[in-house]
Design a protein around this motif. Structure first.
Motif, PDB file in Angstrom:
ATOM      1  N   ILE A   1       0.866  -1.195   0.000  1.00 33.95           N
ATOM      2  CA  ILE A   1       0.000   0.000   0.000  1.00 33.95           C
ATOM      3  C   ILE A   1       0.899   1.240   0.000  1.00 33.95           C
ATOM      4  N   PRO A   2       0.955   1.997  -1.131  1.00 34.38           N
ATOM      5  CA  PRO A   2       1.910   3.111  -1.249  1.00 34.38           C
ATOM      6  C   PRO A   2       1.833   4.110  -0.109  1.00 34.38           C
ATOM      7  N   VAL A   3       0.618   4.460   0.347  1.00 34.25           N
ATOM      8  CA  VAL A   3       0.514   5.488   1.383  1.00 34.25           C
ATOM      9  C   VAL A   3       1.138   4.992   2.698  1.00 34.25           C
ATOM     10  N   LEU A   4       1.022   3.693   2.985  1.00 32.93           N
ATOM     11  CA  LEU A   4       1.628   3.155   4.205  1.00 32.93           C
ATOM     12  C   LEU A   4       3.162   3.124   4.087  1.00 32.93           C
ATOM     13  N   ASN A   5       3.647   2.832   2.865  1.00 30.62           N
ATOM     14  CA  ASN A   5       5.103   2.879   2.651  1.00 30.62           C
ATOM     15  C   ASN A   5       5.617   4.296   2.892  1.00 30.62           C
ATOM     16  N   TYR A   6       4.835   5.269   2.406  1.00 33.28           N
ATOM     17  CA  TYR A   6       5.214   6.672   2.573  1.00 33.28           C
ATOM     18  C   TYR A   6       5.257   7.031   4.070  1.00 33.28           C
ATOM     19  N   ILE A   7       4.217   6.613   4.811  1.00 32.40           N
ATOM     20  CA  ILE A   7       4.168   6.913   6.254  1.00 32.40           C
ATOM     21  C   ILE A   7       5.346   6.233   6.969  1.00 32.40           C
ATOM     22  N   ALA A   8       5.674   5.008   6.552  1.00 29.13           N
ATOM     23  CA  ALA A   8       6.812   4.298   7.180  1.00 29.13           C
ATOM     24  C   ALA A   8       8.096   5.103   6.986  1.00 29.13           C
ATOM     25  N   HIS A   9       8.291   5.631   5.752  1.00 24.11           N
ATOM     26  CA  HIS A   9       9.503   6.440   5.511  1.00 24.11           C
ATOM     27  C   HIS A   9       9.513   7.684   6.390  1.00 24.11           C
ATOM     28  N   LEU A  10       8.318   8.291   6.529  1.00 26.53           N
ATOM     29  CA  LEU A  10       8.207   9.507   7.351  1.00 26.53           C
ATOM     30  C   LEU A  10       8.563   9.188   8.813  1.00 26.53           C
ATOM     31  N   VAL A  11       8.081   8.058   9.313  1.00 26.41           N
ATOM     32  CA  VAL A  11       8.406   7.653  10.699  1.00 26.41           C
ATOM     33  C   VAL A  11       9.916   7.445  10.828  1.00 26.41           C
ATOM     34  N   HIS A  12      10.543   6.840   9.812  1.00 25.36           N
ATOM     35  CA  HIS A  12      12.005   6.642   9.865  1.00 25.36           C
ATOM     36  C   HIS A  12      12.729   7.987   9.911  1.00 25.36           C
ATOM     37  N   VAL A  13      12.249   8.953   9.107  1.00 21.36           N
ATOM     38  CA  VAL A  13      12.888  10.281   9.117  1.00 21.36           C
ATOM     39  C   VAL A  13      12.774  10.901  10.512  1.00 21.36           C
ATOM     40  N   PHE A  14      11.569  10.825  11.116  1.00 24.87           N
ATOM     41  CA  PHE A  14      11.395  11.374  12.472  1.00 24.87           C
ATOM     42  C   PHE A  14      12.312  10.666  13.466  1.00 24.87           C
ATOM     43  N   LEU A  15      12.449   9.346  13.321  1.00 24.22           N
ATOM     44  CA  LEU A  15      13.341   8.608  14.244  1.00 24.22           C
ATOM     45  C   LEU A  15      14.776   9.100  14.093  1.00 24.22           C
ATOM     46  N   TYR A  16      15.222   9.273  12.846  1.00 22.57           N
ATOM     47  CA  TYR A  16      16.586   9.777  12.637  1.00 22.57           C
ATOM     48  C   TYR A  16      16.756  11.163  13.278  1.00 22.57           C
ATOM     49  N   VAL A  17      15.794  12.049  13.025  1.00 24.48           N
ATOM     50  CA  VAL A  17      15.908  13.419  13.550  1.00 24.48           C
ATOM     51  C   VAL A  17      15.921  13.396  15.082  1.00 24.48           C
ATOM     52  N   LEU A  18      14.996  12.618  15.676  1.00 17.28           N
ATOM     53  CA  LEU A  18      14.909  12.586  17.147  1.00 17.28           C
ATOM     54  C   LEU A  18      16.145  11.940  17.781  1.00 17.28           C
ATOM     55  N   LEU A  19      16.718  10.953  17.081  1.00 13.83           N
ATOM     56  CA  LEU A  19      17.907  10.288  17.643  1.00 13.83           C
ATOM     57  C   LEU A  19      19.152  11.170  17.561  1.00 13.83           C
ATOM     58  N   LEU A  20      19.098  12.208  16.716  1.00 10.19           N
ATOM     59  CA  LEU A  20      20.178  13.207  16.715  1.00 10.19           C
ATOM     60  C   LEU A  20      19.882  14.295  17.748  1.00 10.19           C
ATOM     61  N   LEU A  21      18.606  14.721  17.750  1.00 13.57           N
ATOM     62  CA  LEU A  21      18.195  15.852  18.593  1.00 13.57           C
ATOM     63  C   LEU A  21      18.292  15.518  20.087  1.00 13.57           C
ATOM     64  N   GLN A  22      17.828  14.328  20.443  1.00 15.06           N
ATOM     65  CA  GLN A  22      17.763  13.956  21.865  1.00 15.06           C
ATOM     66  C   GLN A  22      19.139  14.040  22.546  1.00 15.06           C
ATOM     67  N   PRO A  23      20.191  13.368  21.993  1.00 18.21           N
ATOM     68  CA  PRO A  23      21.495  13.493  22.655  1.00 18.21           C
ATOM     69  C   PRO A  23      22.089  14.895  22.538  1.00 18.21           C
ATOM     70  N   LEU A  24      21.836  15.557  21.398  1.00 18.96           N
ATOM     71  CA  LEU A  24      22.387  16.907  21.220  1.00 18.96           C
ATOM     72  C   LEU A  24      21.808  17.859  22.272  1.00 18.96           C
ATOM     73  N   VAL A  25      20.494  17.791  22.472  1.00 23.34           N
ATOM     74  CA  VAL A  25      19.863  18.655  23.482  1.00 23.34           C
ATOM     75  C   VAL A  25      20.383  18.299  24.877  1.00 23.34           C
ATOM     76  N   GLY A  26      20.612  16.987  25.125  1.00 20.26           N
ATOM     77  CA  GLY A  26      21.167  16.553  26.418  1.00 20.26           C
ATOM     78  C   GLY A  26      22.536  17.183  26.657  1.00 20.26           C
ATOM     79  N   ILE A  27      23.383  17.168  25.629  1.00 17.74           N
ATOM     80  CA  ILE A  27      24.729  17.749  25.747  1.00 17.74           C
ATOM     81  C   ILE A  27      24.622  19.252  26.036  1.00 17.74           C
ATOM     82  N   LEU A  28      23.780  19.937  25.248  1.00 22.66           N
ATOM     83  CA  LEU A  28      23.647  21.392  25.416  1.00 22.66           C
ATOM     84  C   LEU A  28      23.078  21.725  26.797  1.00 22.66           C
ATOM     85  N   MET A  29      22.112  20.908  27.270  1.00 17.58           N
ATOM     86  CA  MET A  29      21.523  21.146  28.595  1.00 17.58           C
ATOM     87  C   MET A  29      22.604  21.068  29.681  1.00 17.58           C
TER      88      MET A  29
END
Ligand code: HEM
Ligand code: HEM
Length: 178
Positions: free
Chosen positions: A80-108
């Motif tokens: 189902i193309p729309v579900l594939n698209y949503i899966a990619h979007l979730v992966h992008v959010f995971l990548y962004v959050l996995l960078l942001l979370q430690p970076l914000v921890g360091i800055l804090m």
């Protein structure tokens, strides 16, 4: 074997996926325990371990993104193309959050005036000025990104299990066995 193809994840992508998955879930659980630990020696050791592993996650993520850029991505198995698209979007959010979370921890930590040392081997250079109000803001941000990360991980795990149990496709197995 090491690199991805259009049909399978290579060993490096799989190792990085599972190593970061275990560390990130452990950090979410361990981080939540930090706030209920009474001040004292145990809390100090726990915070310094949390900070060290967090910086290691950040370094692993930078390596993972670089590795992803020089590798082909396995094609989607979902029909189902729309579900594939949503899966990619979730992966992008995971990548962004996995960078942001430690970076914000360091800055804090640095904003509060605490050094960020990785198991005493090296210290992250100062990236931000000292300010307790900035520290308070980044502490809130570290909590919010943790909740978002946990939510996206829950959706991601549910989707992986749906692929395996309901759709019966090879999405989960190719991340486990290649
Ligand atoms: C993927 C990496 C990380 C995850 C998943 C994570 C997760 C968490 C969570 C869930 C909490 C509890 C938040 C709350 O109770 O509201 C926490 C607290 C904390 N984290 Fe992290 N963290 C990560 C990386 C880091 C890094 C790299 C540092 C600093 C170098 C750091 C420093 C701290 C500190 C000092 C606290 C305690 C804050 C307080 O006293 O409330 N974290 N973390
Ligand atoms: C039991 C836990 C988990 C399972 C069963 C699982 C399963 C999977 C599967 C099957 C894929 C491949 C999807 C595809 O081929 O389209 C994948 C990719 C991915 N997973 Fe997980 N995962 C788990 C935990 C996690 C955690 C905790 C994180 C984040 C810390 C995470 C982050 C990612 C990311 C970013 C991708 C995309 C990889 C890429 O193609 O670049 N996973 N996961």
């Amino acid at each position: 074997m090491f690199k991805n193809t259009r049909d399978r994840y290579g060993l490096i992508a799989r190792l990085l996926h599972w190593l970061i998955a275990v560390l990130a879930i452990g950090m979410l659980l361990g981080g939540s325990l930090l706030s209920i630990l009474p001040s004292g020696g145990l809390k100090t050791v726990a915070i310094s371990g949390h900070k060290s592993i967090g910086v290691i996650i950040l370094l692993l993520m930078i390596g993972r993104i670089a590795w992803r850029r020089i590798n082909p991505q396995p094609r989607d198995l979902g029909s189902i193309p729309v579900l594939n698209y949503i899966a990619h979007l979730v992966h992008v959010f995971l990548y962004v959050l996995l960078l942001l979370q430690p970076l914000v921890g360091i800055l804090m930590s640095q904003a509060y005036g605490y050094p960020v040392s990785v198991f005493g081997i090296f210290t992250v250079p100062p990236l931000v000025w000292q300010s307790s109000s900035l520290g308070n803001f980044l502490r809130e941000a570290h909590s919010v990104t943790a909740v978002l990360l946990a939510a996206f991980i829950a959706v991601h795990i549910a989707a992986a299990l749906k692929h395996h149990v309901v759709d019966g496709d090879g999405t989960l197995m190719r991340m486990l066995k290649g």
